[in-house]
Enzyme design. Structure first.
Site, mmCIF file in Angstrom:
data_model
loop_
_atom_site.group_PDB
_atom_site.id
_atom_site.type_symbol
_atom_site.label_atom_id
_atom_site.label_comp_id
_atom_site.label_asym_id
_atom_site.label_seq_id
_atom_site.Cartn_x
_atom_site.Cartn_y
_atom_site.Cartn_z
ATOM 1 N N ASN A 9 -23.094 6.139 14.492
ATOM 2 C CA ASN A 9 -24.138 6.836 13.736
ATOM 3 C C ASN A 9 -25.348 5.906 13.718
ATOM 4 O OD1 ASN A 9 -25.800 8.082 11.918
ATOM 5 N ND2 ASN A 9 -24.428 7.870 10.149
ATOM 6 N N LYS A 11 -28.180 6.434 12.602
ATOM 7 C CA LYS A 11 -29.053 6.635 11.428
ATOM 8 C C LYS A 11 -30.512 6.697 11.882
ATOM 9 C CE LYS A 11 -25.452 4.698 8.565
ATOM 10 N NZ LYS A 11 -25.053 3.987 7.357
HETATM 11 P P1 13P Z 1 -22.122 0.751 8.540
HETATM 12 O O1 13P Z 1 -21.129 0.674 9.662
HETATM 13 O O2 13P Z 1 -23.464 0.202 8.877
HETATM 14 O O3 13P Z 1 -21.548 0.229 7.255
HETATM 15 O O4 13P Z 1 -22.383 2.334 8.289
HETATM 16 C C1 13P Z 1 -21.304 3.179 8.185
HETATM 17 C C2 13P Z 1 -21.803 4.565 8.178
HETATM 18 O O5 13P Z 1 -22.442 5.005 7.242
HETATM 19 C C3 13P Z 1 -21.529 5.394 9.364
HETATM 20 O O6 13P Z 1 -21.849 6.714 9.138
#
Ligand code: 13P
Length: 251
Positions: A9, A11
């Site tokens: 992900n 983001k």
């Molecule tokens: P991290 O791996 O950066 O903690 O994020 C996890 C997440 O929200 C994946 O959707």
């Protein structure tokens, strides 16, 4: 058959050029390799079509990180499930805790999004998980149960079978604090038992339940070894090919 999956992900990271470079580098790293898990990358909307034409989508599936809760029309700024599907993506991440917390996504809007995703042949990666205060009060089971009942337990068994679940404790996301393998196994087993109660043992056995929250090359193997942890939804560590590949190699 239950699938093992490592999904990234991204983001809100990477410009189009940076994202394309990341996706093509990952594609080259995985080309011709036989993997013990499926690999998916969840990119921002604007990357989807370009990434889909730059990589082998049989080796690496593509996910959006959200979709509209409406089919089409006068919803300025929104992106529909049909639009996502038309880019070449086959998955959509829904119900991520960041969207629940910052964009007011409710059980009801998520229920609509899941239905629209399925109607457009997108497989939802449906995220659930408790915040720190809820874990401290030992309320995590009740929280994930309500999230499932509120948005995906209305589905038919057949449609539920198209969903990938992702348990992401909010206190572990981006914090460097991972759930212990025991904590992950315990709640994943509980989630699977809820699916079994609702849809029967076969659907539950076949369900893929990913863990997300500070999963990295160092802890992936220990987490994935648990019988009810079928892979990971990876944030930060999906932004570097070497880190992401090391997690894939954990299988
Ligand atoms: P991290 O791996 O950066 O903690 O994020 C996890 C997440 O929200 C994946 O959707």
């Amino acid at each position: 058959m239950r699938k093992n999956i490592v999904a990234g992900n991204w983001k809100m990271n990477k410009t189009l050029q940076e994202g394309l470079a990341l996706a093509t580098e990952l594609n080259s790293a995985l080309i011709g390799k036989s993997l013990n898990c499926d690999v998916i990358i969840g990119t921002p909307f604007i990357h989807l079509a370009s990434v889909a034409s730059a990589i082998d989508t049989k080796q690496i599936g593509i996910a959006a990180q959200n979709c509209a809760d409406k089919e089409s029309g006068a919803y300025t700024g929104e992106v529909s499930a049909a639009m996502i599907k038309s880019t070449g993506a086959d998955y959509v991440i829904l119900g991520h805790s960041e969207r629940r917390a910052y964009y007011g996504e409710t059980f009801e809007t998520l229920k609509d999004k899941v239905l629209l995703a399925l109607k457009n042949n997108l497989n939802p990666i449906f995220c659930i998980g408790e915040v720190l205060a809820e874990r401290e009060e030992n309320r995590q089971n009740e929280v994930v149960k309500a999230q499932l009942e509120g948005s995906v337990f209305n589905l038919s068994a057949e449609d539920f079978g198209k969903i990938i679940l992702a348990y992401e404790p909010v206190w572990a996301i981006g914090t460097g604090k991972t759930a212990s393998p025991e904590q992950a196994q315990e709640i994943h087993a509980y989630i699977r038992s809820l699916v079994a109660q609702k849809f029967g043992n076969q659907v539950a056995d076949n369900a893929t339940i990913l863990y997300g929250g500070s999963c990295n090359a160092g802890n992936a193997k220990e987490l994935f070894t648990n019988p009810d942890v079928d892979g990971g939804l990876i944030g930060g560590a999906s932004l570097k090919v070497a880190d992401f590949c090391a997690i894939i190699d954990a299988f």
